[in-house]
Design an enzyme around this catalytic site. Structure first.
Site, PDB file in Angstrom:
ATOM      1  N   ASP A 132       0.862  -1.173   0.000  1.00  0.00           N
ATOM      2  CA  ASP A 132       0.000   0.000   0.000  1.00  0.00           C
ATOM      3  C   ASP A 132       0.905   1.232   0.000  1.00  0.00           C
ATOM      4  O   ASP A 132       2.119   1.129   0.193  1.00  0.00           O
ATOM      5  CB  ASP A 132      -0.889  -0.026   1.252  1.00  0.00           C
ATOM      6  CG  ASP A 132      -1.677   1.249   1.420  1.00  0.00           C
ATOM      7  OD1 ASP A 132      -2.346   1.665   0.464  1.00  0.00           O
ATOM      8  OD2 ASP A 132      -1.604   1.851   2.506  1.00  0.00           O
ATOM      9  N   LYS A 185     -11.660   6.664  -2.355  1.00  0.00           N
ATOM     10  CA  LYS A 185     -12.024   7.861  -1.596  1.00  0.00           C
ATOM     11  C   LYS A 185     -13.502   8.210  -1.721  1.00  0.00           C
ATOM     12  O   LYS A 185     -14.123   8.655  -0.760  1.00  0.00           O
ATOM     13  CB  LYS A 185     -11.131   9.032  -2.009  1.00  0.00           C
ATOM     14  CG  LYS A 185      -9.640   8.753  -1.825  1.00  0.00           C
ATOM     15  CD  LYS A 185      -9.320   8.098  -0.476  1.00  0.00           C
ATOM     16  CE  LYS A 185      -7.894   7.671  -0.342  1.00  0.00           C
ATOM     17  NZ  LYS A 185      -7.647   6.795   0.821  1.00  0.00           N
TER      18      LYS A 185
END
Length: 265
Positions: free
Chosen positions: A10, A51
């Site tokens: 990540d 998001k």
């Protein structure tokens, strides 16, 4: 002989941006603009999702949806979600470059893995446009990956496995057994689990620990240990095969995984 051929990291909270603060700040500020505040803790609970999906999740919180209803006299709708997403992006793009410092131990760990012939992939909750800022800025500071998959170019983001599969395709990694996914959020852990690769959580610098590097160093040892243990337990409960405290533990763990796979031959 079986061995790990690819490690997929990540980004924010794992490889760069100690404590994963860039998106937290942008989520909080975007909701403040409409007078419906969200807390840093609430944003961190959904970190690792795309998001826009995180904004939907925040609006879906009972406290937030009721606050919106009380202020505007109607339920929130998809236009409100998209409005906060546009605001989030505007705030994030203005600040993103300054949150690209590699987390201590990451660059040396990646160099060590590369020297052993391991490919370095990555997945993220950021869009490709966001990563066009993050990737070159991180490279200037010494962190470089072989490939970065973003969910806006795929059917879905975490916890779906598509970004991991995209890395495997682009980096020509033929076996799920040969892949490790490393991340700092529960969504990261679940992404690795859903892809059926080795899923590893990292604690220091993570979204789950939610501390700056300075706060980590200043915290009394017993309190820091308790907080780190709680993060470790959450990650294991989400399905992590292993949890490491710091990134410099990763090469030795990969050797352990290699030994474990070959014991089962």
């Amino acid at each position: 002989m079986k061995k790990i051929e690819c490690v997929i990291f990540d980004w924010a909270g794992t490889a760069v941006d100690y404590g994963c603060f860039a998106p937290v700040v942008a989520f909080v500020e975007s909701f403040q603009e409409i007078g419906v505040p969200v807390t840093p803790a609430e944003t961190r609970a959904y970190m690792g999702l795309t998001k826009v999906e995180e904004i939907r999740a925040l609006f879906g919180l009972k406290r937030v949806s009721e606050s919106f209803q009380a202020k505007y006299g109607r339920p929130y709708n998809e236009n409100d979600v998209q409005g906060r997403y546009e605001s989030f992006q505007r705030i994030l793009f203005a600040t993103l470059k300054k949150y690209t410092e590699p987390i201590p131990g990451v660059v040396a760990t990646v160099d060590k893995l590369r020297s052993a012939g391991v490919k370095i992939g990555s997945t993220t909750g950021y869009t490709r446009q966001m990563m066009d800022i993050v990737i070159p800025a991180a490279e200037e500071k010494g962190y470089r990956v072989d490939y970065c998959a973003t969910s806006d170019l795929l059917p879905a983001g975490r916890p779906a496995p598509y970004m991991i599969f995209e890395n495997m395709t682009k980096l020509a990694v033929p076996s799920l057994d040969a892949v490790v996914k490393v991340g700092d959020t529960i969504a990261d852990i679940k992404e690795g689990v859903s892809a059926k690769v080795w899923s590893i959580g990292v604690v220091l610098g993570s979204n789950e620990l939610a501390l700056t590097e300075e706060e980590t160093k200043a915290m009394p040892a017993a309190e820091l240990e308790a907080r780190m243990k709680a993060v470790e337990e959450r990650m294991l409960a989400a399905g992590a095969h292993y949890v490491i405290r710091a990134m410099d533990e990763l090469p030795a763990l990969i050797e352990k995984i290699n030994e474990r796979m070959n014991q089962n031959l």
